[in-house]
Motif scaffolding. Structure first.
Motif, short mmCIF file in Angstrom:
data_model
loop_
_atom_site.label_atom_id
_atom_site.label_comp_id
_atom_site.label_asym_id
_atom_site.label_seq_id
_atom_site.Cartn_x
_atom_site.Cartn_y
_atom_site.Cartn_z
N ALA A 1 0.82 -1.21 0.00
CA ALA A 1 0.00 0.00 0.00
C ALA A 1 0.85 1.26 0.00
CB ALA A 1 -0.93 -0.01 1.21
N SER A 2 2.04 1.16 0.58
CA SER A 2 2.87 2.36 0.65
C SER A 2 3.96 2.35 -0.42
CB SER A 2 3.51 2.47 2.04
OG SER A 2 4.44 1.41 2.22
N ARG A 3 3.81 1.46 -1.39
CA ARG A 3 4.77 1.33 -2.49
C ARG A 3 6.20 1.24 -1.99
NH1 ARG A 3 2.06 5.25 -6.97
NH2 ARG A 3 -0.05 4.78 -6.34
N GLY A 4 6.37 0.42 -0.94
CA GLY A 4 7.73 0.16 -0.47
C GLY A 4 8.26 1.18 0.53
N LEU A 5 7.48 2.19 0.83
CA LEU A 5 7.94 3.15 1.84
C LEU A 5 8.20 2.42 3.15
CD1 LEU A 5 8.26 6.18 2.85
CD2 LEU A 5 5.92 5.93 3.68
N ILE A 6 7.28 1.51 3.48
CA ILE A 6 7.49 0.66 4.63
C ILE A 6 8.09 -0.65 4.14
CG2 ILE A 6 6.32 -0.65 6.44
CD1 ILE A 6 4.32 1.65 6.62
N GLY A 7 9.29 -0.92 4.59
CA GLY A 7 9.99 -2.13 4.14
C GLY A 7 9.60 -3.34 4.98
N SER B 1 5.13 11.15 1.21
CA SER B 1 5.32 9.96 2.04
C SER B 1 4.24 9.87 3.10
CB SER B 1 6.71 9.96 2.68
OG SER B 1 6.86 11.00 3.61
N MET B 2 3.71 11.05 3.48
CA MET B 2 2.61 11.06 4.44
C MET B 2 1.38 10.40 3.83
SD MET B 2 1.52 12.70 7.36
CE MET B 2 -0.02 13.26 8.03
N ARG B 3 1.13 10.67 2.54
CA ARG B 3 -0.05 10.07 1.88
C ARG B 3 0.12 8.56 1.77
NH1 ARG B 3 0.47 14.66 -1.08
NH2 ARG B 3 1.51 13.65 -2.83
N LEU B 4 1.36 8.13 1.43
CA LEU B 4 1.62 6.70 1.34
C LEU B 4 1.49 6.04 2.70
CD1 LEU B 4 4.73 6.77 -1.03
CD2 LEU B 4 2.39 6.05 -1.60
N ALA B 5 1.98 6.74 3.73
CA ALA B 5 1.91 6.19 5.08
C ALA B 5 0.46 6.03 5.51
CB ALA B 5 2.64 7.11 6.05
#
Ligand code: SF4
Ligand code: SF4
Lengths: 457, 90
Positions: B29-35, B53-57
């Motif tokens: 969902a976060s496109r890899g922002l969260i590993g 990154s806030m939107r992805l988070a």
């Protein structure tokens, strides 16, 4: 403030005459009084160990009743005394008390006598021999915070401790110092079940497993502000309540006032021996006096099973006291000094401890429940001479990825201990990487490991 | 009113590791922002985010089936007015 004279007057009689080789397990041996400034024993004062628990009557005859004080005065007194928590965190007790007292509501006091570190004996010793000190301490904490209830929390399965505590509670008749209502709670004998958020969870009727980012002083058992204090801390409170802060500060250092208890285990004269220190003393002192060693051992594990290995020669001169160790980036933890003799494989011992710690994971957090067993496996393979360099590199990478990723500090301690082993026993590591294990007699286990308890209730 | 409350495009993703079940959906969902770590568990502790990154988070937080992620709309460190910072050990 003059302090409680009876406490010190008794000392001469309570102390064993000389370094008697006749005493087989001198569990209650305080360290040398002259060297420690005539301050000891404090917590360990009173009748000798073989007499069993000090009764309430003896306790009162020796120390007198706790004087009554208003809550603010007690908190202030503990503040002045500079007492720090003895469970490993070293948090100022006065601040914690104030936080709970200020919160209002229906506060609760918990004395944590669940000594999870298998080799540490100090809390067990206090509970077995000086249970009234512990209960007095709980009463002081309850009076300071306005709590009407105090829980004594310990691991189930130790009948000697349970009966010492229950007898002590029955003996405790009327005191001018109002006792809280005491309750005894037996948690599962698991390593992390003594963690404060695990205790809260258990007392709420749940499993004794730690919780993430939990603060018991503001929201503890059932949302009540909860003051959780280690057993040794409570015992100190009992003495501060009588002797006052100035007396308390006569022992210890300015940064770490008061005496501390340490446990010696491993290759010492009597494993499980508890000593009371009234100031920093070099490891060499403790290990030659009480441990009967005549030269530095191979290594010493400091602070507990999640502590740090230190090479023997280096440890020899290190002064043992929480602040002194912190200066050297070494853990004091529960006050454990576990001695590894020459000719024993440190990697094999580490593999045992790491396997135990992995088994004791609460199985909640991925990094802890999957990571620790992998690390333990590699350590075992290393000890057996089966690990490759690549595996060791993976070990280090995994360690780095585990640190800081548990809901509690359990995996971090395990990882730190393992890392210190690779440093301390670098020579052995190199040898084992060439495929050579240590001979079987060098690999047999040394430090105590309790049997695994399957339940969390 | 402090800045961070006027500006909710800044925050910190916080993981409760005891809730994370290793579904790995946060990472998608976060496109890899969260590993994810080698066992598929979210590999983060506290991660400051802002803007994109806030939107992805936020997407990750909403997608996590274990409700292990939370978004704190306060910048690090968490400052509560009137609260004293914890004292150092010595
Ligand atoms: S880090 Fe390990 S021991 Fe601590 S709560 Fe998580 S799983 Fe349990
Ligand atoms: S989606 Fe939730 S449960 Fe799954 S890995 Fe991410 S944080 Fe953990």
């Amino acid at each position: 403030m003059s302090g409680p004279p009876r406490l010190i007057a008794r000392e001469a009689r309570a102390r064993p005459a000389a370094d008697g080789a006749s005493r087989r397990r001198p569990l209650l041996e305080p360290c040398d009084t002259a060297r420690s400034g005539g301050q000891l024993p404090r917590l360990l004062a009173g009748p000798p160990a073989h007499g069993g628990a000090e009764t309430f009557e003896q306790h009162l005859a020796r120390l007198g009743h706790l004087p009554r004080r208003c809550p603010e005065d007690i908190v202030e007194m503990v503040h002045q005394a500079g007492l720090r928590g003895r469970g490993g965190s070293g948090f100022p007790v006065g601040r914690k008390m104030a936080a709970v007292a200020d919160r209002g509501g229906d506060p609760l006091v918990v004395v944590n006598a669940a000594e999870s570190e298998p080799a540490s004996m100090k809390d067990r010793l206090l509970l077995r021999l000086r249970p009234q000190l512990l209960l007095d301490g709980a009463a002081v904490a309850a009076a300071a915070t306005g709590a009407g209830q105090a829980v004594i929390y310990l691991h189930s399965g130790d009948d000697v401790l349970a009966s010492a505590l229950e007898t002590a509670l029955l003996e405790r008749t009327s005191t001018p110092f109002d006792d809280p209502t005491f309750r005894v709670a037996y948690g599962p004998p698991k390593f992390v079940a003594g963690e404060s958020s695990a205790i809260v969870s258990f007392l709420e009727g749940g499993l004794a497993k730690p919780r993430h980012a939990h603060r018991s002083s503001t929201s503890g058992v059932d949302g009540r502000p909860t003051l959780i204090q280690n057993a040794e801390t409570a015992a100190h409170l009992a003495l501060i309540g009588r002797g006052g802060p100035d007396w308390f500060r006569q022992a210890g250092t300015s940064r770490w006032p008061g005496s501390v208890l340490v446990t010696l285990t491993g290759a010492v004269a009597s494993p499980g021996q508890v000593l009371e220190l009234s100031g920093p003393r070099p490891t060499s002192d403790l290990l030659t006096d009480a441990g009967r060693l005549d030269r530095p051992p191979q290594a010493v594990l400091l602070g507990g099973y999640g502590g740090a290995w230190v090479e023997g020669e280096r440890a020899w001169d290190v002064p043992i006291y929480p602040d002194m160790l912190a200066d050297r980036h070494l853990p004091f933890g529960c006050g454990l000094l576990a001695v590894l003799p020459h000719g024993h494989c440190g990697i094999a011992e580490t593999a045992r401890l790491l396997t135990y710690l992995a088994d004791e994971s609460a199985q909640q957090c991925g990094a802890c429940m999957f990571g620790l067993p992998r690390l333990a496996e590699t350590m075992q393979r290393l000890a057996a001479g089966q690990a490759s360099r690549a595996e060791l590199r993976r070990f280090t990478r995994r360690s780095d990825s585990i640190v800081g990723r548990g809901a509690c500090g359990h995996p971090d301690g395990a990882v730190a201990m393992a890392a210190s082993a690779l440093d301390t026993f670098a020579g052995d590591v190199a040898l084992h990487l060439t495929g050579r294990p240590c001979p079987p007699h060098a690999r047999r286990g040394l430090f105590p490991i309790p049997s695994h308890c399957p339940t969390w209730r | 009113m402090t800045d961070h409350l006027r500006n909710p495009s800044q925050g910190t993703v916080v993981l409760d590791p005891s809730k994370c079940r290793g579904h790995g959906i946060c990472s998608l969902a976060s496109r890899g922002l969260i590993g994810l770590d080698e066992w598929g568990f979210a590999e983060l502790n506290r991660l400051p985010v802002e803007g994109r990154s806030m939107r992805l988070a936020r997407a990750a937080v909403l997608a996590c089936p274990a409700k292990a992620l939370a978004l704190e709309l306060l910048p690090e460190p968490l400052l509560i007015p009137g609260a004293q910072p914890e004292p150092p050990l010595f």
